[in-house]
Design a protein around this motif. Structure first.
Motif, PDB file in Angstrom:
ATOM      1  N   ILE A  40       0.862  -1.183   0.000  1.00 26.59           N
ATOM      2  CA  ILE A  40       0.000   0.000   0.000  1.00 26.59           C
ATOM      3  C   ILE A  40       0.898   1.233   0.000  1.00 26.59           C
ATOM      4  O   ILE A  40       1.865   1.311   0.760  1.00 26.59           O
ATOM      5  N   ILE A  41       0.581   2.157  -0.866  1.00 29.73           N
ATOM      6  CA  ILE A  41       1.269   3.455  -0.883  1.00 29.73           C
ATOM      7  C   ILE A  41       0.215   4.490  -0.525  1.00 29.73           C
ATOM      8  O   ILE A  41      -0.728   4.725  -1.288  1.00 29.73           O
ATOM      9  N   LYS A  42       0.376   5.091   0.626  1.00 34.66           N
ATOM     10  CA  LYS A  42      -0.739   5.878   1.153  1.00 34.66           C
ATOM     11  C   LYS A  42      -0.435   7.377   1.202  1.00 34.66           C
ATOM     12  O   LYS A  42       0.685   7.812   1.485  1.00 34.66           O
ATOM     13  N   GLY A  43      -1.450   8.137   0.860  1.00 30.93           N
ATOM     14  CA  GLY A  43      -1.443   9.570   1.124  1.00 30.93           C
ATOM     15  C   GLY A  43      -0.564  10.417   0.245  1.00 30.93           C
ATOM     16  O   GLY A  43      -0.251  11.559   0.602  1.00 30.93           O
ATOM     17  N   GLY A  44      -0.151   9.909  -0.920  1.00 32.02           N
ATOM     18  CA  GLY A  44       0.721  10.693  -1.777  1.00 32.02           C
ATOM     19  C   GLY A  44      -0.054  11.478  -2.828  1.00 32.02           C
ATOM     20  O   GLY A  44      -1.231  11.225  -3.082  1.00 32.02           O
ATOM     21  N   ARG A  45       0.621  12.437  -3.425  1.00 30.53           N
ATOM     22  CA  ARG A  45       0.052  13.155  -4.561  1.00 30.53           C
ATOM     23  C   ARG A  45       0.297  12.299  -5.795  1.00 30.53           C
ATOM     24  O   ARG A  45       1.417  12.152  -6.255  1.00 30.53           O
ATOM     25  N   TRP A  46      -0.762  11.738  -6.320  1.00 29.19           N
ATOM     26  CA  TRP A  46      -0.692  10.695  -7.349  1.00 29.19           C
ATOM     27  C   TRP A  46      -0.821  11.301  -8.735  1.00 29.19           C
ATOM     28  O   TRP A  46      -1.733  12.070  -9.025  1.00 29.19           O
TER      29      TRP A  46
END
Length: 580
Positions: A5-11
């Motif tokens: 899981i990669i959480k909370g980034g500016r995607w």
């Protein structure tokens, strides 16, 4: 349950669509979920906190010379550490698909400044293939770090079919049977998923070794008939021609660009080297975008390749490929394996007059600006010259011509005189204009070549930094979303590859970037040894705090300056087939 899981980034999804704060769930190497809401982390073995960071598709490097290094060092960690998850092999007409070890050494050694000995050793130790399809199988059997895609090299095909001697003689024309065999090799490579063919007409790329030493590359001897035959196959299959025109002959540039035009047929995809803001010819910066605009308006499918950072080069003595572009420089490089003879040549007054004449000729096409007042000495056994230009050294020594000041130091200290200069891409406003031009592709790092001369492994990060700073200053020339698209999805789409996007269902090739650490370290000088080349020290880039995670096919391979244990020991990348 997710693998990562990669959480909370500016995607950023790689299409140019607006970026947004998202949480990504990765399963079996693909993006399973892109969610506005936080994901359930229960049972997930790998959770990466991307708060305050950017989550981008892995970047593409469309111009490398890793053909040799990948055989014995398939991690290609110098590119992976900077977020490059797909790299292209086979540029500038050179590949290791068909030629044997000695010919490969002759082709790569001098042109790409990869020590000939190591080229021969690597190909000898690993070559099990005799066709493009078998070459792909051999690559996929390696513990690849990044994904690979490849051009087949025109010089590779030509040298293998005619023999290197016949392939580099102007009095030899391939027979009908030999032309058919070259066409068959190209067709077989395209069937195996190659991107297309790379060809070269640049006349200062010279062959190494003894048999054909100082002849130009085999592809420069190709007839118009041969080029048309091979281009027709590329055109029919919708694959790309990567080319390098002869900079001394503008008609070569025009002809290669114009080959993209269809004229009652499908256009040929053409990507040429290279759009650059050349110090020696500043007005040419206006010509590159114009040519692309005209060719594409007439129905072509044409792009320039462009390195979106200042093109700074270093040299140990006279061993720099740009000296090949004029006669006296080429004469010195011809003797690179006979150093005593070269030293005598550099002492000779008749030779020096010839060199001064070449140096003082300031007009006409060229790459190097030929200004030793713009060439700073950074290493030398004589401490009195450190930090000075060769021009200044000449003034200090009683008004010596800059050429004599340079040659005197090289005669005395050889390769222990290390110096640097910037030959192009020195004006930020021109770089910004090229970066936003639709007729320009961003790439041309030459990663894996010119090991002591330059390092552009992190050109993508350097572009993103420039875009970010311009936005912060209220003077944007490109949105961040568009910049990411230009480094990822735009390139993959043009070359027909399954890469460059980061949406639900896409392969999880991605990089997490901390914008707070896109600082001056991205342009700092650094060196590191190459284990595959007897620990030769090469120029590299080190901005370890900027990249906090790199994933390839869903596997964490690099972050914060450290490689994961699996990088280079277990395959994470794969060979990406064009059109698949």
């Amino acid at each position: 349950m997710y693998d990562t899981i990669i959480k909370g980034g500016r995607w950023f999804d790689g299409t140019g669509a607006p970026a947004a704060l998202r949480h990504l769930g990765i399963t079996d190497g693909r993006v399973a979920t892109v969610s506005v809401e936080p994901l359930d982390e229960a049972g997930c073995p790998h959770v990466i906190d991307a708060t305050g960071k950017w989550v981008l598709p892995g970047m593409l490097d469309i111009h490398t010379h890793y053909d040799v290094e990948v055989l014995t060092g398939p991690a290609l960690a110098e590119s992976v550490r900077h977020g490059m998850t797909t790299v292209f092999l086979g540029s500038c007409s050179l590949s290791t698909v068909h030629v044997g070890a000695t010919d490969a050494g002759d082709l790569f050694g001098r042109v790409e400044a990869i020590p000939r000995k190591h080229v021969i050793e690597a190909v000898t130790a690993t070559k099990t293939w005799s066709s493009a399809a078998e070459y792909v199988q051999a690559l996929e059997a390696l513990p690849l770090g990044p994904n690979l895609a490849a051009f087949i090299g025109h010089s590779d095909i030509r040298a293998a079919q005619l023999g290197l001697d016949r392939a580099t003689r102007s009095d030899v024309r391939p027979t009908a049977a030999e032309l058919a065999a070259m066409a068959a090799k190209l067709t077989e490579a395209l069937d195996a998923g190659f991107l297309g063919m790379s060809s070269q007409q640049l006349m200062f790329d010279k062959v190494d070794g003894e048999l054909c030493r100082s002849r130009t590359l085999p592809s420069t001897y190709a007839t118009s008939r041969e080029r048309r035959r091979l281009n027709a196959i590329l055109r029919k299959r919708g694959r790309a021609l990567q080319g390098g025109p002869d900079v001394a002959k503008p008609q070569s540039l025009v002809a290669m660009a114009a080959s993209s035009l269809g004229l009652f047929r499908e256009p040929l995809k053409v990507s040429l080297l290279s759009a650059a803001d050349i110090k020696a010819i500043p007005a040419v910066a206006h010509v590159f975008p114009l040519i692309a605009k005209v060719i594409n308006a007439l129905g072509g499918d044409f792009r320039w390749q462009h390195l979106p950072v200042p093109f700074e080069v270093y040299s140990d003595g006279i061993d720099l490929p740009v000296f090949e572009e004029f006669g006296s420089g080429a004469a010195a490089l011809h003797l690179s394996n006979q150093l005593d003879e070269r030293r005598e040549l550099l002492r000779d007054e008749a030779y020096r007059r010839r060199f001064r004449k070449d140096y003082d000729k300031k007009f006409g096409p060229r790459v190097w600006h030929r200004d030793f007042f713009d060439a700073e000495i950074v290493e030398c056994p004589d401490p009195s010259v450190l930090g000075k230009t060769f021009g200044q050294v000449g003034l200090d020594r009683g008004g010596l011509h800059p050429v004599d000041a340079f040659l005197d130091l090289v005669v005395e200290h050889g390769g222990k005189v290390r110096w640097h200069t910037t030959i192009s891409n020195h004006r930020p406003e021109v770089l910004d204009r090229f970066a936003a031009d639709p007729g320009v592709q961003l790439g041309f790092s030459d990663a894996g070549a010119h090991l002591r001369n330059m390092a552009f492994y992190n050109f993508g990060l350097r572009l993103l930094r420039r875009v970010h700073l311009a936005e912060q200053a209220g003077k944007p020339f490109l949105s961040l979303e568009r910049a990411v698209h230009r480094l990822t999805g735009e390139l993959a789409d043009w070359y027909g590859l399954d890469a460059g996007d980061l949406r639900q269902g896409d392969r999880a090739d991605l990089v997490v970037v901390d914008p707070a650490h896109l600082d001056d370290t991205v342009a700092a000088y650094a060196e590191a040894p190459v284990p595959e080349f007897d620990n030769l020290s090469r120029m590299v880039n080190r901005n370890d705090a900027a990249v906090t995670a790199v994933l390839i096919n869903g596997e964490y391979v690099f972050g914060n300056g450290a490689a994961a244990e699996l990088l280079g020991t277990r395959r994470t990348g794969r060979f990406l087939r064009a059109g698949a």
